[in-house]
Design a protein around this motif. Structure first.
Motif, PDB file in Angstrom:
ATOM      1  N   ASN A  50       0.806  -1.212   0.000  1.00  0.00           N
ATOM      2  CA  ASN A  50       0.000   0.000   0.000  1.00  0.00           C
ATOM      3  C   ASN A  50       0.841   1.265   0.000  1.00  0.00           C
ATOM      4  O   ASN A  50       0.511   2.229  -0.699  1.00  0.00           O
ATOM      5  CB  ASN A  50      -0.955   0.000   1.192  1.00  0.00           C
ATOM      6  CG  ASN A  50      -2.043  -1.035   1.036  1.00  0.00           C
ATOM      7  OD1 ASN A  50      -2.392  -1.450  -0.064  1.00  0.00           O
ATOM      8  ND2 ASN A  50      -2.585  -1.493   2.156  1.00  0.00           N
ATOM      9  N   ALA A  51       1.904   1.301   0.766  1.00  0.00           N
ATOM     10  CA  ALA A  51       2.748   2.503   0.813  1.00  0.00           C
ATOM     11  C   ALA A  51       3.339   2.784  -0.568  1.00  0.00           C
ATOM     12  O   ALA A  51       3.324   3.923  -1.037  1.00  0.00           O
ATOM     13  CB  ALA A  51       3.855   2.342   1.849  1.00  0.00           C
ATOM     14  N   LEU A 108      12.630   3.644   4.363  1.00  0.00           N
ATOM     15  CA  LEU A 108      11.394   3.569   3.585  1.00  0.00           C
ATOM     16  C   LEU A 108      11.502   2.501   2.503  1.00  0.00           C
ATOM     17  O   LEU A 108      10.566   1.740   2.272  1.00  0.00           O
ATOM     18  CB  LEU A 108      11.074   4.928   2.963  1.00  0.00           C
ATOM     19  CG  LEU A 108       9.767   4.991   2.171  1.00  0.00           C
ATOM     20  CD1 LEU A 108       8.567   4.701   3.063  1.00  0.00           C
ATOM     21  CD2 LEU A 108       9.630   6.335   1.494  1.00  0.00           C
ATOM     22  N   SER A 109      12.644   2.417   1.867  1.00  0.00           N
ATOM     23  CA  SER A 109      12.866   1.392   0.849  1.00  0.00           C
ATOM     24  C   SER A 109      12.705  -0.005   1.441  1.00  0.00           C
ATOM     25  O   SER A 109      12.054  -0.875   0.853  1.00  0.00           O
ATOM     26  CB  SER A 109      14.259   1.553   0.236  1.00  0.00           C
ATOM     27  OG  SER A 109      14.528   0.509  -0.666  1.00  0.00           O
ATOM     28  N   ASP A 110      13.303  -0.226   2.600  1.00  0.00           N
ATOM     29  CA  ASP A 110      13.171  -1.528   3.276  1.00  0.00           C
ATOM     30  C   ASP A 110      11.715  -1.826   3.606  1.00  0.00           C
ATOM     31  O   ASP A 110      11.251  -2.959   3.443  1.00  0.00           O
ATOM     32  CB  ASP A 110      13.994  -1.554   4.568  1.00  0.00           C
ATOM     33  CG  ASP A 110      15.486  -1.587   4.336  1.00  0.00           C
ATOM     34  OD1 ASP A 110      15.931  -1.841   3.196  1.00  0.00           O
ATOM     35  OD2 ASP A 110      16.232  -1.335   5.307  1.00  0.00           O
ATOM     36  N   LEU A 111      10.971  -0.824   4.058  1.00  0.00           N
ATOM     37  CA  LEU A 111       9.551  -1.020   4.377  1.00  0.00           C
ATOM     38  C   LEU A 111       8.764  -1.385   3.125  1.00  0.00           C
ATOM     39  O   LEU A 111       7.916  -2.281   3.149  1.00  0.00           O
ATOM     40  CB  LEU A 111       8.958   0.225   5.019  1.00  0.00           C
ATOM     41  CG  LEU A 111       9.419   0.563   6.422  1.00  0.00           C
ATOM     42  CD1 LEU A 111       8.795   1.880   6.875  1.00  0.00           C
ATOM     43  CD2 LEU A 111       9.081  -0.544   7.397  1.00  0.00           C
ATOM     44  N   ARG A 171      -5.273   3.198   6.366  1.00  0.00           N
ATOM     45  CA  ARG A 171      -5.267   3.011   4.903  1.00  0.00           C
ATOM     46  C   ARG A 171      -4.030   2.262   4.458  1.00  0.00           C
ATOM     47  O   ARG A 171      -4.064   1.533   3.461  1.00  0.00           O
ATOM     48  CB  ARG A 171      -5.335   4.382   4.235  1.00  0.00           C
ATOM     49  CG  ARG A 171      -5.222   4.336   2.751  1.00  0.00           C
ATOM     50  CD  ARG A 171      -6.474   4.788   2.044  1.00  0.00           C
ATOM     51  NE  ARG A 171      -6.345   4.613   0.624  1.00  0.00           N
ATOM     52  CZ  ARG A 171      -5.978   5.569  -0.228  1.00  0.00           C
ATOM     53  NH1 ARG A 171      -5.762   6.778   0.215  1.00  0.00           N
ATOM     54  NH2 ARG A 171      -5.859   5.309  -1.504  1.00  0.00           N
ATOM     55  N   LEU A 172      -2.935   2.416   5.178  1.00  0.00           N
ATOM     56  CA  LEU A 172      -1.710   1.698   4.809  1.00  0.00           C
ATOM     57  C   LEU A 172      -1.820   0.203   5.100  1.00  0.00           C
ATOM     58  O   LEU A 172      -1.017  -0.583   4.607  1.00  0.00           O
ATOM     59  CB  LEU A 172      -0.511   2.290   5.558  1.00  0.00           C
ATOM     60  CG  LEU A 172      -0.125   3.711   5.162  1.00  0.00           C
ATOM     61  CD1 LEU A 172       0.994   4.212   6.057  1.00  0.00           C
ATOM     62  CD2 LEU A 172       0.276   3.781   3.699  1.00  0.00           C
ATOM     63  N   LEU A 173      -2.804  -0.167   5.897  1.00  0.00           N
ATOM     64  CA  LEU A 173      -2.977  -1.582   6.260  1.00  0.00           C
ATOM     65  C   LEU A 173      -4.248  -2.185   5.684  1.00  0.00           C
ATOM     66  O   LEU A 173      -4.619  -3.299   6.022  1.00  0.00           O
ATOM     67  CB  LEU A 173      -2.954  -1.740   7.785  1.00  0.00           C
ATOM     68  CG  LEU A 173      -1.663  -1.273   8.452  1.00  0.00           C
ATOM     69  CD1 LEU A 173      -1.798  -1.319   9.962  1.00  0.00           C
ATOM     70  CD2 LEU A 173      -0.478  -2.106   7.995  1.00  0.00           C
ATOM     71  N   ASP A 174      -4.934  -1.447   4.802  1.00  0.00           N
ATOM     72  CA  ASP A 174      -6.143  -1.957   4.159  1.00  0.00           C
ATOM     73  C   ASP A 174      -5.836  -3.117   3.221  1.00  0.00           C
ATOM     74  O   ASP A 174      -4.791  -3.113   2.571  1.00  0.00           O
ATOM     75  CB  ASP A 174      -6.838  -0.869   3.337  1.00  0.00           C
ATOM     76  CG  ASP A 174      -7.614   0.120   4.175  1.00  0.00           C
ATOM     77  OD1 ASP A 174      -7.841  -0.160   5.383  1.00  0.00           O
ATOM     78  OD2 ASP A 174      -7.977   1.175   3.637  1.00  0.00           O
TER      79      ASP A 174
END
Length: 68
Positions: A10-11, A36-39, A64-67
């Motif tokens: 999602n991100a 952020l890249s790793d995430l 929303r990032l976990l939808d």
């Protein structure tokens, strides 16, 4: 799908949809671009604080990032 994979998918989708680079989102969130890249690759577990910062940088709610 687990929470880390959902966040990664999602991100990245939201970031690209907004036409933002990882560097810009990381700057807005006060995070390192490599973090952020790793995430986004799903290779790092996010902290609750990082989740909130990324959501704020993308102008979405943390949920929303976990939808699905």
């Amino acid at each position: 799908m687990d929470a880390v994979a959902l966040l990664a998918r999602n991100a990245q989708r939201i970031r690209k949809g907004l036409g933002l680079s990882q560097e810009e989102v990381a700057f807005r969130a006060g995070l390192k671009r490599s973090y952020l890249s790793d995430l986004e690759r799903g290779t790092r577990n996010p902290s609750v604080r990082a989740l909130g910062r990324i959501a704020h940088a993308l102008d979405v709610s943390p949920s929303r990032l976990l939808d699905l």
